[in-house]
Write a protein that holds these residues in place. Structure first.
Motif: not given
Length: 278
Positions: A120-138
């Protein structure tokens, strides 16, 4: 022409499918014939007649649409705003770490990916789907600005686990339907699932496997067996227990500032509730 009044925008793995079924059963609610029709992101060029065709022909009451990818799409949210300036928005937030693990294994069990969760920390497509989706503040801040705070309802997944009845009553109340006298059958299914307890022997075994450094391999094998046999269940708590501490720490570091912002916006200390300071 009918207008959709309420949009449940996700994200994935926050009980959006369960919410869809609970809404579908309510006599004062009309939902599409299936969950996640993706009109305002994927299918928008098909036009409003296509959207209307997805609802039962004798629909009445409050029109609701549930597509968990909308939270990830700024164009979709803008289209919703243009479509219905008075729309109500619902989203459910879940611990970024827990949602990441659940989303990863949801894809893994379907055979959709061959990645390891550490990727997840080496592939932005994965990061966007699994981590950024869970960043709710903005996202929550933008929703407040776009629709108005009073028209955006932020629910917390942990509240569903603690008290499904209250969680659902709050949802019904927000969208404007009877929240006291109606209990959907789908609610009971969630209660049964949520109240299932682990035995002491199983917890001890998990602890011993973790101390021996083989828990992650056991869980991977367990889930591979489930996938190959057609079973779709997996235990998020066990998967979290097997998560490498380095990855856990990195996800906390990446998402901490966003959770701080979210906490201020919804006036609730999610850093504490999600274990950032434990």
């Amino acid at each position: 022409m009918m207008k959709v009044d309420v949009f449940h925008i996700g994200p994935q793995k926050t009980a959006t499918t369960w919410a869809y079924h609970c809404l579908k059963e309510h006599p004062e609610v009309s939902v599409p014939n299936k969950d996640a029709i993706h009109y305002f992101d994927i299918n928008f060029p098909k036009g409003e007649e296509w959207l209307k065709s997805k609802y039962p022909p004798v629909s009445q009451g409050i029109y609701v649409e549930t597509t968990p990818s909308y939270i990830r799409s700024v164009p979709a949210l803008k289209r919703i705003k243009e479509y219905n300036d008075n729309a109500k928005i619902v989203l459910c937030i879940r611990s970024p770490l827990e949602r990441m693990v659940s989303h990863y294994w949801h894809e893994k069990k379907k055979g959709s990916i061959n990645y390891n969760i550490e990727d997840v920390l080496d592939n932005y497509d994965l990061f966007s789907s699994w981590v950024e989706t869970s960043m709710y503040g903005d996202k929550v801040e933008e929703l407040y600005q776009m629709f108005g705070r009073e028209r955006v309802f932020v629910q917390v997944y942990d509240d569903l686990k603690k008290d499904p009845y209250a969680f659902l009553r709050d949802l019904y109340e927000f969208i404007g339907v009877d929240d006291a006298s109606f209990t959907p059958a789908s609610l009971e299914k969630k209660i049964n699932k949520a109240t299932k307890k682990k035995g002491g022997a199983r917890l001890l075994l998990i602890k011993l496997l973790k101390e021996a450094g083989v828990l992650d391999r056991v869980i991977n094998l367990k889930n591979k067996v489930a996938i190959s046999s057609g079973k779709s269940s997996y235990d998020t708590k066990e998967l979290l227990s097997s998560l490498p501490e380095t990855l856990r720490s990195q996800i906390y570091d990446i998402t901490r500032r966003d959770v701080e912002k979210l906490s201020k916006l919804i006036e609730r200390d999610m850093l504490k509730e999600w274990g950032y300071d434990s």
